[in-house]
Write a protein that holds these residues in place. Structure first.
Motif, mmCIF file in Angstrom:
data_model
loop_
_atom_site.group_PDB
_atom_site.id
_atom_site.type_symbol
_atom_site.label_atom_id
_atom_site.label_comp_id
_atom_site.label_asym_id
_atom_site.label_seq_id
_atom_site.Cartn_x
_atom_site.Cartn_y
_atom_site.Cartn_z
ATOM 1 N N THR A 18 0.809 -1.200 -0.400
ATOM 2 C CA THR A 18 -0.320 -0.033 0.322
ATOM 3 C C THR A 18 0.679 1.334 0.263
ATOM 4 O OG1 THR A 18 -1.816 0.966 1.146
ATOM 5 C CG2 THR A 18 -0.673 -0.063 2.593
ATOM 6 N N GLU A 19 0.590 2.175 -0.539
ATOM 7 C CA GLU A 19 1.489 3.271 -0.510
ATOM 8 C C GLU A 19 0.155 4.558 0.408
ATOM 9 O OE1 GLU A 19 1.150 5.621 -4.359
ATOM 10 O OE2 GLU A 19 1.915 3.493 -5.244
ATOM 11 N N GLN A 24 1.307 1.789 6.793
ATOM 12 C CA GLN A 24 2.365 0.664 7.151
ATOM 13 C C GLN A 24 2.617 0.151 8.491
ATOM 14 O OE1 GLN A 24 4.325 0.539 4.534
ATOM 15 N NE2 GLN A 24 4.008 1.576 2.701
ATOM 16 N N PRO A 25 2.954 0.833 9.258
ATOM 17 C CA PRO A 25 3.090 0.479 10.800
ATOM 18 C C PRO A 25 2.498 -0.816 11.417
ATOM 19 C CG PRO A 25 2.528 2.217 10.974
ATOM 20 C CD PRO A 25 2.235 2.193 9.638
ATOM 21 N N LEU A 26 0.954 -0.724 11.081
ATOM 22 C CA LEU A 26 -0.043 -2.083 10.397
ATOM 23 C C LEU A 26 0.629 -3.399 10.282
ATOM 24 C CD1 LEU A 26 -2.768 -3.304 11.555
ATOM 25 C CD2 LEU A 26 -4.220 -2.399 9.663
ATOM 26 N N ILE A 27 0.675 -2.572 8.825
ATOM 27 C CA ILE A 27 1.794 -4.000 8.118
ATOM 28 C C ILE A 27 2.831 -4.659 8.552
ATOM 29 C CG2 ILE A 27 2.108 -4.668 5.478
ATOM 30 C CD1 ILE A 27 0.245 -2.364 4.449
ATOM 31 N N PHE A 28 3.743 -3.694 8.745
ATOM 32 C CA PHE A 28 4.827 -3.967 9.232
ATOM 33 C C PHE A 28 4.492 -4.767 11.048
ATOM 34 C CE2 PHE A 28 8.189 -3.768 12.222
ATOM 35 C CZ PHE A 28 9.042 -3.874 12.166
ATOM 36 N N SER A 29 3.382 -4.537 11.396
ATOM 37 C CA SER A 29 3.552 -5.665 13.164
ATOM 38 C C SER A 29 2.428 -6.777 12.186
ATOM 39 C CB SER A 29 2.714 -4.662 13.774
ATOM 40 O OG SER A 29 1.444 -4.377 13.507
ATOM 41 N N LEU A 30 1.981 -7.007 11.180
ATOM 42 C CA LEU A 30 1.090 -8.244 10.813
ATOM 43 C C LEU A 30 2.109 -9.189 10.654
ATOM 44 C CD1 LEU A 30 -2.087 -9.638 10.491
ATOM 45 C CD2 LEU A 30 -1.732 -8.026 8.209
ATOM 46 N N LYS A 80 13.604 -9.176 4.287
ATOM 47 C CA LYS A 80 13.557 -8.243 3.294
ATOM 48 C C LYS A 80 12.002 -7.605 3.766
ATOM 49 C CE LYS A 80 15.919 -5.763 0.908
ATOM 50 N NZ LYS A 80 16.372 -4.978 1.077
ATOM 51 N N ILE A 81 10.770 -8.088 4.236
ATOM 52 C CA ILE A 81 9.803 -7.717 3.470
ATOM 53 C C ILE A 81 9.469 -6.862 5.165
ATOM 54 C CG2 ILE A 81 6.907 -7.323 3.877
ATOM 55 C CD1 ILE A 81 7.670 -10.332 1.823
ATOM 56 N N LEU A 82 10.302 -7.129 6.168
ATOM 57 C CA LEU A 82 9.696 -5.461 7.001
ATOM 58 C C LEU A 82 10.829 -4.976 6.886
ATOM 59 C CD1 LEU A 82 9.713 -9.081 9.973
ATOM 60 C CD2 LEU A 82 8.187 -7.450 9.308
#
Length: 150
Positions: A18-19, A24-30, A80-82
């Motif tokens: 997502t842009e 971004q923090p939600l996706i990172f924590s997920l 790498k994604i993280l």
């Protein structure tokens, strides 16, 4: 005379999930929570199989190897994604991309090979149950090697 582009490709840009910077923090924590749960779950199963002598049979040996291959498989991509999500930099070097693709192919092939061996083990256990106790030790210890005492 045709002109050519002499630009050297130094990195590959990855597509972002997502842009929206608020997500971004939600996706990172997920991703981090899923990675840690998977990592800890696989490690606990490997530890349980290796610590209990009753589970030292081919099926559990292959399962623990499958869980180890799964740990290696997810460890090639998720960190790498993280890092990309945290740094908000969707790039990866060509060498990094190539090594990641090779690692994914190697560990994916290893998992498929383990699935095939596990399927053969279950086939022997189901189709030849009376001979399985004789064939089972041969799966882990080929002829000529010493068998452990039970």
């Amino acid at each position: 005379m045709a002109t050519r582009n002499h630009t050297a490709l130094l990195e590959v840009l990855l597509l972002e999930l997502t842009e929206d910077p608020a997500l971004q923090p939600l996706i990172f924590s997920l991703f981090l929570s899923m990675y840690l749960v998977t990592l800890l779950g696989n490690l606990l199963i490997i530890l349980a199989v290796s610590s209990d002598p009753h589970l030292h049979i081919p099926m559990y040996f292959f399962l623990s190897n499958l869980y180890f291959a799964d740990i290696c498989f997810i460890t090639t991509t998720i960190p790498k994604i993280l890092a990309n999500i945290q740094a908000q930099d969707p790039s990866i070097t060509c060498t990094g991309c190539l090594s990641q693709v090779c690692s994914v192919l190697i560990f994916g092939g290893l998992e498929n090979g383990l699935f095939a061996v596990m399927a053969y083990d279950r086939y022997v256990a189901i189709c030849q149950p009376l001979r399985y106790t004789v064939i089972e030790p041969l799966l882990l210890h080929p002829p000529g090697s010493t068998l452990p005492a039970h």
